[in-house]
Design a protein around this motif. Structure first.
Motif, PDB file in Angstrom:
ATOM      1  N   LYS A 180       4.262  10.840  -3.750  1.00 34.89           N
ATOM      2  CA  LYS A 180       4.254  10.577  -5.195  1.00 34.89           C
ATOM      3  C   LYS A 180       2.846  10.217  -5.665  1.00 34.89           C
ATOM      4  N   SER A 181       2.124   9.460  -4.860  1.00 36.15           N
ATOM      5  CA  SER A 181       0.733   9.109  -5.203  1.00 36.15           C
ATOM      6  C   SER A 181      -0.150  10.350  -5.221  1.00 36.15           C
ATOM      7  N   ILE A 182       0.055  11.241  -4.267  1.00 37.59           N
ATOM      8  CA  ILE A 182      -0.708  12.496  -4.246  1.00 37.59           C
ATOM      9  C   ILE A 182      -0.438  13.276  -5.528  1.00 37.59           C
ATOM     10  N   LYS A 183       0.827  13.380  -5.919  1.00 36.24           N
ATOM     11  CA  LYS A 183       1.199  14.128  -7.130  1.00 36.24           C
ATOM     12  C   LYS A 183       0.589  13.496  -8.383  1.00 36.24           C
ATOM     13  N   ARG A 184       0.586  12.156  -8.464  1.00 39.14           N
ATOM     14  CA  ARG A 184      -0.040  11.486  -9.618  1.00 39.14           C
ATOM     15  C   ARG A 184      -1.526  11.798  -9.677  1.00 39.14           C
ATOM     16  N   ILE A 198       0.863  -1.181   0.000  1.00 35.40           N
ATOM     17  CA  ILE A 198       0.000   0.000   0.000  1.00 35.40           C
ATOM     18  C   ILE A 198       0.901   1.232   0.000  1.00 35.40           C
ATOM     19  N   ASN A 199       0.716   2.100  -0.999  1.00 31.05           N
ATOM     20  CA  ASN A 199       1.506   3.331  -1.096  1.00 31.05           C
ATOM     21  C   ASN A 199       0.739   4.552  -0.609  1.00 31.05           C
ATOM     22  N   TYR A 200      -0.595   4.480  -0.676  1.00 28.49           N
ATOM     23  CA  TYR A 200      -1.436   5.647  -0.390  1.00 28.49           C
ATOM     24  C   TYR A 200      -2.809   5.159   0.048  1.00 28.49           C
TER      25      TYR A 200
END
Length: 180
Positions: free
Chosen positions: A142-146, A80-82
């Motif tokens: 990074k997930s937020i930015k994507r 889980i990344n985000y």
């Protein structure tokens, strides 16, 4: 349900030998087959984390870096990344290994957005994520930015707001012919 969970509690690792039935005519493993097992691993990781049935909402950044050969051992690593309120991003790394000489190669990294559902198909709240390392924080950000880039792209190119005239001149440098 716990209000926060450690990502390590839901990490998944799956290894599978690649068989001729998974390949194309050139002996390379079909990308679609790899995507199928990636989806299974994403489901397992997300369901284990959320404690709920999960569905795939989107798949982001599928780049096949290196081909996978028949007879190689493929290992998929998922974590889980985000997390949001009902959705989570599962990061998946795909590696292949030549089992005769031990050489390994990175074949793919992808991000699956999964949504937790109850028995009636309604979205359910999931636990928050405990970030423990710099790498955990980097992956979350990074997930937020994507997500931000996806939102901007959707806004800029929505059917209602798109203007062909605005972009037609930019297409002159591409291998297209416009007949409308």
């Amino acid at each position: 349900m716990a209000s926060f969970k450690h990502k390590k509690d839901s990490n998944i690792e799956l290894s599978q030998l690649m068989l001729p039935s998974h390949s194309n005519f050139r002996g390379k493993i079909h990308g679609g087959y790899i995507l199928e097992i990636m989806d299974q691993v994403a489901f397992t990781c997300a369901s284990k984390y959320s404690g709920a049935y999960c569905v795939t909402a989107s798949v982001d950044t599928v780049n096949f870096r290196n081909p996978i050969e028949v007879g190689e051992l493929v290992t998929l690593k998922a974590s889980i990344n985000y997390v949001g309120n009902t959705s989570m991003v599962v990061g998946i790394r795909v590696e292949s290994e030549n089992i005769r000489n031990g050489s390994k190669k990175h074949c793919n990294s992808s991000y699956f957005t999964m949504v937790a559902k109850d028995d009636d198909g309604n979205n359910v709240k999931i636990p928050g994520l405990i970030l423990e390392t710099d790498n955990d924080i980097r992956r979350f950000v990074k997930s937020i930015k994507r997500k931000e880039m996806d939102r901007k792209r959707e806004e800029k190119f929505s059917d209602e707001d798109f203007s062909k005239a605005k972009y037609k001149s930019k297409l002159k440098d591409y291998n297209v012919e416009i007949n409308s």
